[in-house]
Enzyme design. Sequence first.
Site, mmCIF file in Angstrom:
data_model
loop_
_atom_site.group_PDB
_atom_site.id
_atom_site.type_symbol
_atom_site.label_atom_id
_atom_site.label_comp_id
_atom_site.label_asym_id
_atom_site.label_seq_id
_atom_site.Cartn_x
_atom_site.Cartn_y
_atom_site.Cartn_z
ATOM 1 N N HIS A 32 -21.751 -6.737 29.703
ATOM 2 C CA HIS A 32 -23.114 -7.262 29.585
ATOM 3 C C HIS A 32 -23.306 -8.043 28.293
ATOM 4 C CE1 HIS A 32 -24.251 -4.866 33.100
ATOM 5 N NE2 HIS A 32 -23.388 -3.992 32.607
ATOM 6 N N GLU A 72 -8.834 2.529 8.361
ATOM 7 C CA GLU A 72 -8.511 3.340 7.180
ATOM 8 C C GLU A 72 -7.017 3.342 6.836
ATOM 9 O OE1 GLU A 72 -10.730 7.065 6.433
ATOM 10 O OE2 GLU A 72 -11.766 6.672 8.302
ATOM 11 N N LYS A 97 -18.198 6.636 -2.733
ATOM 12 C CA LYS A 97 -18.630 8.027 -2.940
ATOM 13 C C LYS A 97 -18.909 8.289 -4.420
ATOM 14 C CE LYS A 97 -16.588 10.092 1.189
ATOM 15 N NZ LYS A 97 -15.726 11.073 1.804
HETATM 16 C C1 F6R Z 1 -10.658 10.029 4.903
HETATM 17 C C2 F6R Z 1 -11.553 9.887 6.064
HETATM 18 C C3 F6R Z 1 -12.995 9.626 5.805
HETATM 19 C C4 F6R Z 1 -13.736 10.955 5.588
HETATM 20 C C5 F6R Z 1 -15.246 10.715 5.439
HETATM 21 C C6 F6R Z 1 -16.048 12.008 5.346
HETATM 22 O O1 F6R Z 1 -9.367 10.340 5.323
HETATM 23 O O2 F6R Z 1 -11.111 9.940 7.171
HETATM 24 O O3 F6R Z 1 -13.510 8.912 6.912
HETATM 25 O O4 F6R Z 1 -13.496 11.810 6.674
HETATM 26 O O5 F6R Z 1 -15.482 9.931 4.317
HETATM 27 O O6 F6R Z 1 -15.495 12.886 4.400
HETATM 28 P P1 F6R Z 1 -15.260 14.407 4.814
HETATM 29 O O7 F6R Z 1 -14.300 14.363 5.936
HETATM 30 O O8 F6R Z 1 -14.722 15.065 3.604
HETATM 31 O O9 F6R Z 1 -16.598 14.932 5.225
#
Ligand code: F6R
Length: 355
Positions: A253, A237, A348
């Site tokens: 393994h 990320e 998203k």
């Molecule tokens: C962004 C991050 C992502 C979010 C993930 C879930 O910085 O680390 O991996 O954590 O998309 O979103 P949340 O944390 O809002 O449930």
Amino acid sequence: MGILDNLGQIKKLDSANMLQNLMDFPDQIEAAWQSAEKLALPTHYLKIKNVVILGMGGSAIGGDLCVGLSLYNSKVPIIIHRDYDLPAFVDHDSLVIAVSYSGNTEETVSGFQAAGEKGAKMLAISSGGDLAPICRKYRAPLLEINYGAQPRAALGYLLTPILGILSRLGILAISRGEIETAIQLLKGLDSKIRPEVPTAKNIAKQLANKLYDRIAIIIGSGALKVAARRWKTQINENAKSAVWAEELPELCHNFIVGLDFPKRLKDKIFVVVLQSKYDHPRNKIRQSVVFQILQQKSIPYEPILMHPSDSALDEMLSAIYLGDYVSYYLAIANGLDPTPIKSIELLKERLAGTK
Ligand code: F6R
């Protein structure tokens, strides 16, 4: 002077100042522990038979850490569920903890909704979002985060409350003293790896240079499996780089026979092995055999022994902190701002458009 020692360039690339969040990590833990101490918990939560932690991405890592610790000191099974819905065993004797920074992550929200329908005991750690009305509907405590950062840069706020709450419920045994010791240890580590410390003396910068333009393979065993996973997700990320996490003893393994192809693999990967004094003695032997195999194949690697400490928690947190800095420096070495995560946002948005 390399870019990692150029503070002006680092500042310029890091437009959202993720560095500040990194440096805040020990203070995040302190503040979040206090909030967990103050949170009102229903007394019937003391009678639970299993714990399911819901979370995705940066919000799931704290759950991983609790699962890792529970293997050493909990009689109650704790699992992390990174998916929609819930495992079938969840019932009114289960405690379901939803962790989502935004509160809107649909996998987590779906599991939390299902927990309400099954009559499970529930609790959420979030800035609100869609989890908040579910908490209100089922009278579940909500520990609200109000920090203002990327979820992955708010780990102290996402992880510490779970430790605090599970300790209050007698499921984990973590004391305030242990948290204070961990905070001091992390502050000490921060002073050795922050940007002002030049590459020649800064192990995080040195590691970022070694991983530059290579696919990192991060290996951990025991408590450090969690840290290896966090390194992977942070390098993905923050540095937008390909990276894999492997664990011992499982990799003995399969992984070790998969190092011959593609033919130029040795020029493309770099293996980091996180080591702890708590590693199982048999895994310590396995590590040395793995090193011999890597040497035979001319694959570069680096063992990193976590600073010996008095607890697995300290070693997990230190390994995570080091990896967070490495991923940050790797982003800078790649000439990138560590904060934006365009593909996650796009995904998203597309999913939201299909509701
Ligand atoms: C962004 C991050 C992502 C979010 C993930 C879930 O910085 O680390 O991996 O954590 O998309 O979103 P949340 O944390 O809002 O449930």
